[in-house]
Design a protein around this motif. Structure first.
Motif, short mmCIF file in Angstrom:
data_model
loop_
_atom_site.label_atom_id
_atom_site.label_comp_id
_atom_site.label_asym_id
_atom_site.label_seq_id
_atom_site.Cartn_x
_atom_site.Cartn_y
_atom_site.Cartn_z
N ALA A 140 0.85 -1.20 0.00
CA ALA A 140 0.00 0.00 0.00
C ALA A 140 0.88 1.24 0.00
O ALA A 140 2.11 1.15 0.14
CB ALA A 140 -0.90 -0.01 1.24
N LEU A 141 0.25 2.40 -0.15
CA LEU A 141 0.99 3.66 -0.02
C LEU A 141 1.61 3.74 1.38
O LEU A 141 0.99 3.27 2.34
CB LEU A 141 0.05 4.85 -0.23
N PRO A 142 2.79 4.33 1.51
CA PRO A 142 3.38 4.47 2.83
C PRO A 142 2.44 5.19 3.80
O PRO A 142 1.78 6.17 3.41
CB PRO A 142 4.64 5.32 2.56
N VAL A 191 -8.10 -0.31 5.04
CA VAL A 191 -8.19 -0.81 3.66
C VAL A 191 -9.57 -1.42 3.38
O VAL A 191 -10.11 -2.16 4.21
CB VAL A 191 -7.08 -1.86 3.41
N LYS A 192 -10.11 -1.09 2.19
CA LYS A 192 -11.43 -1.63 1.79
C LYS A 192 -11.34 -2.52 0.55
O LYS A 192 -12.20 -3.36 0.32
CB LYS A 192 -12.40 -0.47 1.51
N PRO A 232 -13.24 -11.09 5.29
CA PRO A 232 -14.33 -11.15 4.30
C PRO A 232 -14.89 -9.79 3.90
O PRO A 232 -15.56 -9.68 2.87
CB PRO A 232 -15.40 -11.99 5.01
N HIS A 233 -14.59 -8.75 4.67
CA HIS A 233 -15.13 -7.42 4.34
C HIS A 233 -14.40 -6.77 3.16
O HIS A 233 -14.88 -5.80 2.57
CB HIS A 233 -15.04 -6.49 5.56
N LEU A 234 -13.22 -7.29 2.79
CA LEU A 234 -12.46 -6.67 1.70
C LEU A 234 -13.08 -6.97 0.34
O LEU A 234 -13.43 -8.11 0.04
CB LEU A 234 -11.01 -7.19 1.72
N LYS A 235 -13.20 -5.93 -0.47
CA LYS A 235 -13.72 -6.09 -1.84
C LYS A 235 -12.55 -6.49 -2.75
O LYS A 235 -11.51 -5.81 -2.76
CB LYS A 235 -14.34 -4.78 -2.32
N VAL A 236 -12.70 -7.58 -3.48
CA VAL A 236 -11.62 -8.06 -4.36
C VAL A 236 -11.88 -7.60 -5.79
O VAL A 236 -12.94 -7.83 -6.35
CB VAL A 236 -11.53 -9.61 -4.31
N LEU A 275 -4.19 5.95 -3.98
CA LEU A 275 -5.33 5.25 -3.36
C LEU A 275 -4.97 4.86 -1.92
O LEU A 275 -4.09 4.04 -1.70
CB LEU A 275 -5.69 4.00 -4.18
N THR A 276 -5.68 5.43 -0.98
CA THR A 276 -5.36 5.17 0.43
C THR A 276 -6.24 4.07 1.04
O THR A 276 -6.02 3.67 2.18
CB THR A 276 -5.53 6.46 1.27
N ASP A 277 -7.23 3.59 0.27
CA ASP A 277 -8.11 2.53 0.80
C ASP A 277 -7.89 1.20 0.09
O ASP A 277 -8.65 0.26 0.23
CB ASP A 277 -9.58 2.94 0.66
#
Length: 278
Positions: A93-95, A102-103, A123-127, A145-147
């Protein structure tokens, strides 16, 4: 005069696994030609806009990459080498981004599939699937992108200045991909070859393939892979792609002469040095 860097066509962009495989085979002094598809890599070679193609052919988890076998036959460029690359997948991810914020997770579908155990816990993460692992890392950097996190290799993290949040998230730590190296016919001079990729058809009769396999066994030529694919538009006809290895060149030569009697549309796709891990 300075030696010109080899121009190597890869599917994907810089810092992808294909570029990592190219570095492993040629060293890092290459010019990488980025292509959108495997077909385009062959077109670059055909147009003399590239000197070599590096192409994945099989993965220890996902299996053979079948469309690439068809490309080998339709373009008929010689295989001059192979390289095996351990596939190590990291979450980046971005530093400064924290994992709890994260989403979205994004990567190539095969990379995502190789990390299912890790994502079962979240399981909440969108792939979101993409065409290339490195392209996902690049997009995070360009769009800030920070999420979002990407699954990619260390090369991508370094090139796009991302922070690795979690290392080695692949489910199987013995995961590797085999890549083939192809070139123009005039470049195909491999001395001391001890491996070959063959393609042929046999008659649709009982035991016709067994005859070929017996010849290999009799001459102590080891068959390390066999892959069959239907011949387009022909019922009950198959191309057999076979990789063989040998210790004595004369026994391999003898085996090939005998196999020719029992096959048709026989092709030697390439003779090259078997890859040995350093």
């Amino acid at each position: 005069m300075a030696q010109q860097k080899p121009r190597v066509a890869i599917q994907g962009i810089r810092a992808s696994f294909h570029e990592e495989a190219a570095f492993k085979f040629f060293g890092e002094k290459i010019t990488t030609i980025e292509c959108n598809s495997f077909k385009q890599t062959f077109e670059k070679l055909q147009a003399k806009e590239a000197d070599y193609v590096v192409m994945a052919i099989e993965n220890s988890i996902a299996g053979s990459i079948l469309p690439n076998y068809s490309l080998l036959l339709s373009y008929n460029f010689p295989v001059v080498g192979e390289v095996y690359l351990p596939i190590q997948l990291h979450l980046m991810a971005l530093p400064g981004v924290k994992f709890e914020d994260v989403k979205v997770v994004t990567s190539h579908p095969i990379a995502i599939r190789q990390c299912v155990d890790f994502f079962d816990e979240f399981p909440h993460l969108k792939v979101v699937e993409s065409s290339d692992t490195a392209a996902c890392a690049k997009r995070i950097r360009e769009e800030q992108l920070t999420d979002t996190v990407a699954i990619a290799n260390t090369l991508a993290a370094n090139l796009y200045d991302l922070e690795i949040l979690e290392r080695r998230i692949e489910s199987n730590k013995k995961n590797f991909t085999r890549f083939l190296i192809l070139t123009h016919h005039e470049n195909a001079k491999t001395t001391g070859a001890n491996k070959a990729s063959l393609c042929f058809q046999v008659s649709n009769e009982v035991g016709s393939l067994a005859k070929v396999l017996n010849i290999l066994a009799e001459e102590q030529v080891n068959m390390s892979k066999i892959q069959s694919m239907p011949v387009l538009g022909k019922r009950n006809e198959y191309n057999f792609y076979v990789d063989v290895e040998w210790e004595e060149q004369s026994r391999y030569d003898k085996a090939i002469r005998q196999i020719l009697k029992y096959t048709h549309n026989f092709n030697i796709l390439g003779e090259y040095l078997r890859y040995v891990e350093e």
